[in-house]
Motif scaffolding. Structure first.
Motif, PDB file in Angstrom:
ATOM      1  N   LYS A  38     -16.665  44.369   5.992  1.00  0.00           N
ATOM      2  CA  LYS A  38     -14.469  43.279   5.773  1.00  0.00           C
ATOM      3  C   LYS A  38     -14.532  44.314   4.573  1.00  0.00           C
ATOM      4  O   LYS A  38     -13.221  44.387   4.154  1.00  0.00           O
ATOM      5  CB  LYS A  38     -14.882  42.131   5.446  1.00  0.00           C
ATOM      6  CG  LYS A  38     -15.240  41.239   6.650  1.00  0.00           C
ATOM      7  CD  LYS A  38     -15.368  40.100   6.527  1.00  0.00           C
ATOM      8  CE  LYS A  38     -15.390  39.340   5.686  1.00  0.00           C
ATOM      9  NZ  LYS A  38     -15.387  37.426   5.309  1.00  0.00           N
ATOM     10  N   ILE A  39     -14.619  45.510   4.274  1.00  0.00           N
ATOM     11  CA  ILE A  39     -14.390  46.193   2.864  1.00  0.00           C
ATOM     12  C   ILE A  39     -14.132  47.740   3.387  1.00  0.00           C
ATOM     13  O   ILE A  39     -13.844  47.953   4.224  1.00  0.00           O
ATOM     14  CB  ILE A  39     -14.850  46.592   1.830  1.00  0.00           C
ATOM     15  CG1 ILE A  39     -15.456  44.981   0.766  1.00  0.00           C
ATOM     16  CG2 ILE A  39     -14.271  47.135   0.300  1.00  0.00           C
ATOM     17  CD1 ILE A  39     -17.106  45.591   0.514  1.00  0.00           C
ATOM     18  N   LEU A  40     -12.156  47.336   4.076  1.00  0.00           N
ATOM     19  CA  LEU A  40     -11.818  48.452   4.778  1.00  0.00           C
ATOM     20  C   LEU A  40     -10.901  49.410   3.391  1.00  0.00           C
ATOM     21  O   LEU A  40     -10.033  48.995   2.591  1.00  0.00           O
ATOM     22  CB  LEU A  40     -11.003  47.762   5.878  1.00  0.00           C
ATOM     23  CG  LEU A  40     -11.527  47.265   6.568  1.00  0.00           C
ATOM     24  CD1 LEU A  40     -10.429  46.136   7.487  1.00  0.00           C
ATOM     25  CD2 LEU A  40     -12.985  47.977   7.314  1.00  0.00           C
TER      26      LEU A  40
ATOM     27  N   LEU B 162      -7.115  40.732   1.450  1.00  0.00           N
ATOM     28  CA  LEU B 162      -6.524  40.536  -0.228  1.00  0.00           C
ATOM     29  C   LEU B 162      -6.312  42.366  -0.172  1.00  0.00           C
ATOM     30  O   LEU B 162      -7.487  42.828  -0.206  1.00  0.00           O
ATOM     31  CB  LEU B 162      -8.666  39.972  -0.325  1.00  0.00           C
ATOM     32  CG  LEU B 162      -8.549  39.470  -1.754  1.00  0.00           C
ATOM     33  CD1 LEU B 162      -7.302  38.518  -2.073  1.00  0.00           C
ATOM     34  CD2 LEU B 162      -9.472  39.445  -2.246  1.00  0.00           C
ATOM     35  N   GLY B 163      -5.833  41.645  -1.059  1.00  0.00           N
ATOM     36  CA  GLY B 163      -5.904  43.493  -1.907  1.00  0.00           C
ATOM     37  C   GLY B 163      -6.200  42.893  -3.218  1.00  0.00           C
ATOM     38  O   GLY B 163      -5.882  42.140  -4.054  1.00  0.00           O
TER      39      GLY B 163
ATOM     40  N   ARG C 231     -17.484  43.041  -7.042  1.00  0.00           N
ATOM     41  CA  ARG C 231     -15.593  42.522  -6.795  1.00  0.00           C
ATOM     42  C   ARG C 231     -15.827  42.122  -5.253  1.00  0.00           C
ATOM     43  O   ARG C 231     -15.339  40.583  -4.703  1.00  0.00           O
ATOM     44  CB  ARG C 231     -14.673  42.428  -7.559  1.00  0.00           C
ATOM     45  CG  ARG C 231     -14.660  42.415  -8.993  1.00  0.00           C
ATOM     46  CD  ARG C 231     -13.744  42.696 -10.539  1.00  0.00           C
ATOM     47  NE  ARG C 231     -13.666  43.538 -10.270  1.00  0.00           N
ATOM     48  CZ  ARG C 231     -12.644  44.295  -9.118  1.00  0.00           C
ATOM     49  NH1 ARG C 231     -11.666  43.983  -8.790  1.00  0.00           N
ATOM     50  NH2 ARG C 231     -11.870  46.121  -9.665  1.00  0.00           N
ATOM     51  N   ALA C 232     -15.366  42.653  -4.725  1.00  0.00           N
ATOM     52  CA  ALA C 232     -15.269  43.051  -3.213  1.00  0.00           C
ATOM     53  C   ALA C 232     -16.382  42.546  -2.133  1.00  0.00           C
ATOM     54  O   ALA C 232     -15.681  41.953  -1.413  1.00  0.00           O
ATOM     55  CB  ALA C 232     -14.776  44.678  -2.981  1.00  0.00           C
TER      56      ALA C 232
ATOM     57  N   ALA D 142     -10.170  40.521   5.494  1.00  0.00           N
ATOM     58  CA  ALA D 142     -10.528  42.073   4.765  1.00  0.00           C
ATOM     59  C   ALA D 142     -10.123  42.402   3.699  1.00  0.00           C
ATOM     60  O   ALA D 142      -9.135  41.308   3.213  1.00  0.00           O
ATOM     61  CB  ALA D 142      -9.590  42.923   5.942  1.00  0.00           C
ATOM     62  N   VAL D 143     -10.454  43.055   2.781  1.00  0.00           N
ATOM     63  CA  VAL D 143     -10.313  43.151   1.266  1.00  0.00           C
ATOM     64  C   VAL D 143     -10.164  44.566   1.689  1.00  0.00           C
ATOM     65  O   VAL D 143     -11.284  46.037   2.210  1.00  0.00           O
ATOM     66  CB  VAL D 143     -12.052  43.494   0.800  1.00  0.00           C
ATOM     67  CG1 VAL D 143     -11.153  43.615  -0.794  1.00  0.00           C
ATOM     68  CG2 VAL D 143     -11.969  42.139   0.552  1.00  0.00           C
ATOM     69  N   VAL D 144      -9.061  45.229   0.762  1.00  0.00           N
ATOM     70  CA  VAL D 144      -8.546  46.391   0.830  1.00  0.00           C
ATOM     71  C   VAL D 144      -7.963  46.968  -1.097  1.00  0.00           C
ATOM     72  O   VAL D 144      -7.405  45.657  -1.830  1.00  0.00           O
ATOM     73  CB  VAL D 144      -7.486  46.720   1.685  1.00  0.00           C
ATOM     74  CG1 VAL D 144      -6.562  45.801   1.118  1.00  0.00           C
ATOM     75  CG2 VAL D 144      -7.009  48.550   1.114  1.00  0.00           C
TER      76      VAL D 144
END
Length: 162
Positions: free
Chosen positions: A6-8, A57-58, A81-82, A93-95
């Motif tokens: 989910k970390i993109l 989530l930014g 943290r991510a 998603a996390v970016v």
């Protein structure tokens, strides 16, 4: 799904957002440092996710946090943290973003709904003009009073000094 999935990167996230949109899903965006995950964060993100179908989530990079909050922060590195944020079932998603604000990220993603806590006013939310210009919504959600990473850090420091 593994939380790492989910970390993109921004290009990969843009592709995913486009696929979600083609399925008629509403994209919610929020951002922050999320240095120590606490009840306030969980409650806030859960409420944000309820406003649409997918929550992006930014996440501020370490360098971004140090510029904003000072050299003693962040307490946890960006990948830690991510992973923690990506492990939450309501975060889709996390970016990362390295700037002081998520404006460029918001421009790139064009979310349908932009969310911040109610410690912000709509007109003070970075990117609100970008989102409303394309017909999106900007909303605030109530925060759980008394919860902040800064307060947790102070409490730990006070216990160490006593």
């Amino acid at each position: 799904m593994n939380s790492k999935d989910k970390i993109l990167s921004l290009p990969d996230l843009q592709e995913l957002v486009q696929a979600w949109r083609s399925e008629g899903q509403q994209i919610v965006f929020t951002n922050g440092c999320f240095d120590i995950l606490h009840l306030g964060h969980v409650d806030y993100l859960e409420k944000a996710r309820q406003l649409g179908d997918k929550l992006v989530l930014g996440l501020n990079t370490d360098a971004s946090i140090s510029r904003i909050k000072g050299p003693s922060r962040p307490l946890q590195d960006e990948m830690s943290r991510a992973r923690v944020m990506a492990s939450l079932l309501f975060v889709d998603a996390v970016v990362f973003f390295d700037e002081n604000t998520p404006l460029e990220l918001i421009k790139a993603l064009q979310p349908d709904i932009l969310v911040k806590g109610d410690d912000y006013t709509i007109e003070n939310i970075v990117g609100q003009d970008v989102v409303t210009a394309r017909g999106g919504e900007v909303k605030t959600v109530p925060l759980v009073k008394g919860y902040s990473t800064t307060n947790i850090v102070r409490k730990i420091e006070n216990q160490q000094n006593s």
